[in-house]
Design a protein around this motif. Sequence first.
Motif, short mmCIF file in Angstrom:
data_model
loop_
_atom_site.label_atom_id
_atom_site.label_comp_id
_atom_site.label_asym_id
_atom_site.label_seq_id
_atom_site.Cartn_x
_atom_site.Cartn_y
_atom_site.Cartn_z
N ILE A 55 0.23 -1.65 0.04
CA ILE A 55 -0.22 0.10 0.19
C ILE A 55 1.03 0.92 -0.07
CG2 ILE A 55 -1.24 1.06 1.48
CD1 ILE A 55 -2.99 -1.20 -0.33
N ILE A 56 1.85 1.20 0.97
CA ILE A 56 3.05 2.69 0.79
C ILE A 56 3.68 2.27 -0.63
CG2 ILE A 56 4.89 3.84 1.90
CD1 ILE A 56 4.12 2.10 4.71
N ALA A 57 3.46 1.53 -1.54
CA ALA A 57 4.70 1.46 -2.88
C ALA A 57 3.52 2.44 -3.66
CB ALA A 57 4.65 0.43 -3.00
N LYS A 58 2.33 1.94 -3.26
CA LYS A 58 1.49 2.21 -3.79
C LYS A 58 0.95 4.19 -3.86
CE LYS A 58 -2.03 0.18 -5.50
NZ LYS A 58 -3.22 -0.48 -5.72
N VAL A 59 1.48 4.36 -2.77
CA VAL A 59 1.35 5.95 -2.32
C VAL A 59 2.20 6.51 -3.02
CG1 VAL A 59 1.34 7.58 0.10
CG2 VAL A 59 -0.82 4.96 0.14
N THR A 60 3.27 6.24 -2.73
CA THR A 60 3.95 6.74 -2.96
C THR A 60 5.23 6.88 -4.39
OG1 THR A 60 5.89 4.75 -1.59
CG2 THR A 60 5.46 6.30 -0.42
N THR A 61 4.50 5.40 -4.67
CA THR A 61 5.09 5.77 -7.05
C THR A 61 3.80 6.64 -7.37
OG1 THR A 61 4.11 3.83 -6.78
CG2 THR A 61 5.78 3.86 -6.75
N ASN A 62 4.26 8.43 -8.30
CA ASN A 62 3.30 8.63 -9.17
C ASN A 62 2.56 7.89 -10.05
OD1 ASN A 62 4.87 11.08 -8.38
ND2 ASN A 62 6.49 10.52 -9.97
N THR A 175 9.31 -6.07 18.00
CA THR A 175 8.68 -5.44 16.81
C THR A 175 8.56 -4.65 15.87
OG1 THR A 175 7.18 -7.51 18.43
CG2 THR A 175 5.75 -5.65 16.72
N ALA A 176 8.21 -3.12 16.97
CA ALA A 176 7.89 -2.10 15.84
C ALA A 176 8.74 -1.26 14.95
CB ALA A 176 7.72 -0.46 16.95
N THR A 177 10.47 -2.13 15.30
CA THR A 177 11.49 -1.78 14.23
C THR A 177 11.62 -1.83 12.64
OG1 THR A 177 13.34 -1.66 14.29
CG2 THR A 177 12.72 -3.00 14.88
N LEU A 178 10.64 -3.51 13.05
CA LEU A 178 10.87 -3.71 12.07
C LEU A 178 9.45 -3.39 10.96
CD1 LEU A 178 11.39 -6.45 9.30
CD2 LEU A 178 9.83 -7.63 10.80
N ILE A 179 8.37 -2.53 11.59
CA ILE A 179 7.99 -2.18 10.48
C ILE A 179 7.60 -1.47 10.26
CG2 ILE A 179 5.37 -1.51 10.45
CD1 ILE A 179 4.66 -4.06 12.41
N ALA A 180 8.83 -0.50 11.10
CA ALA A 180 9.15 1.13 10.94
C ALA A 180 10.74 1.15 9.88
CB ALA A 180 9.52 2.09 12.60
N CYS A 181 11.29 0.42 10.02
CA CYS A 181 12.00 0.47 8.63
C CYS A 181 11.73 -0.16 7.04
CB CYS A 181 13.28 -0.69 9.07
SG CYS A 181 14.81 0.25 10.69
N SER A 182 10.56 -1.10 7.97
CA SER A 182 10.05 -1.56 6.13
C SER A 182 9.35 -0.40 5.52
CB SER A 182 10.17 -3.14 6.60
OG SER A 182 8.51 -2.34 7.24
N CYS A 183 8.65 0.13 6.01
CA CYS A 183 8.08 1.23 6.05
C CYS A 183 8.89 2.12 4.96
CB CYS A 183 6.80 2.05 7.17
SG CYS A 183 5.85 0.74 6.97
N LYS A 184 10.20 3.11 5.92
CA LYS A 184 11.08 3.96 5.65
C LYS A 184 11.81 3.65 4.31
CE LYS A 184 14.85 6.51 7.17
NZ LYS A 184 15.89 6.76 7.33
N ALA A 185 11.80 2.18 3.50
CA ALA A 185 12.33 0.90 3.05
C ALA A 185 12.14 1.66 1.89
CB ALA A 185 12.96 0.51 2.88
N THR A 186 10.44 0.88 2.06
CA THR A 186 9.25 1.08 1.12
C THR A 186 9.51 2.67 0.06
OG1 THR A 186 7.86 -0.52 1.87
CG2 THR A 186 7.14 0.71 0.09
N ALA A 187 9.38 3.71 1.21
CA ALA A 187 9.75 5.61 0.25
C ALA A 187 10.56 5.39 -0.22
CB ALA A 187 9.23 5.88 1.41
N MET A 188 12.27 4.83 0.50
CA MET A 188 13.02 4.70 -0.26
C MET A 188 13.30 4.12 -1.56
SD MET A 188 15.45 4.13 3.03
CE MET A 188 17.28 4.60 2.52
N LEU A 189 12.59 3.12 -1.65
CA LEU A 189 12.53 2.55 -3.30
C LEU A 189 11.66 3.74 -3.93
CD1 LEU A 189 12.62 -1.22 -1.80
CD2 LEU A 189 14.33 0.05 -3.14
#
Length: 323
Positions: A55-62, A175-189
């Motif tokens: 979902i974040i991938a869809k939100v962050t790509t044009n 727990t939270a570190t995996l979700i936080a870091c994967s969300c950030k990494a998605t936006a980075m990609l």
Amino acid sequence: MVFSQKLFLSINQEISQLNVNLQKMAQANHPILYAAAKHLFKTGGKRIRPSIIFIIAKVTTNDNIIRPEHKRLAEITEIIHTASLMHDDVIDDCDTRRGLNTVHNVFNTKIAILAGDFLFAQSSWYLANLNNLEVVKVISKVITDFAEGEVRQGLTNFDTFISIEDYIEKSFYKTATLIACSCKATAMLSKTPLNIQNDFYLYGKHLGLAFQIIDDILDITSKEDKLGKPSGSDLKNGNLTAPLIFALEEKPEILRFINQEFQNKDDIKKAINIIKKTKGIQKAKDLAEEHIQLAIHIIKSKFTCNDTYILLLISDYILKRFN
């Protein structure tokens, strides 16, 4: 599950392909190691983490398109999560997970640890093949954080002086570190600006903390058949969570059970009954809601599209798991 069927209709195809790919990525040369590595993938789980990534991938790509590297990141995240569960089950001596016998129960402790190590190694290999050094740095930190969280939890077992702040910090590492870091990494990609990447990191962090708090409530309030693992497991292992920490403020008599490490057969049942008579569960739920509101605020104030609405619904779902 109604949750995945309705909430994630737009990414059903990606989730189906992810399930197929996870089986392939768990392949090992030795048949026993392969069988152990893919054991937890049988039931599927909720796939919340990869779904959030999609979902974040869809939100962050044009063009609102989930790119191959996003899909690979989702798979890596789920492999890391599964590997951590294998190790957690050994440490906590848990008999069941997602309604199945745990890996160390089906095989043995040595195989379970090796299978977890194998999955961590596989995730690292696939992560390196993303050819994005910054993403590698962000996701690699997760595995370090997991180890830190386990050590912190082990050092505070049956420690009645643990504070809510200590508990939140430990929950972040576990727990939270995996979700936080994967969300950030998605936006980075997606090649978004740094401030957007940090926004999604905070969104994932608060979402992850709320998820863990609700999990800890369910450990006390839910039956084993609903949990997929024995209820009261946290108490049994000396892992003092938010509902218990809050309950101790009202009912210090629970200390007796903790100090005796729940040695008598009915001690856990008695402690749970006392906790249910306090405001501990409600206070823990309020704490989870605070983190959910922080996550929602980040999304609502900065992002507007159809897929953003799904991120808000995910937050709502996490709280409703309690009911």
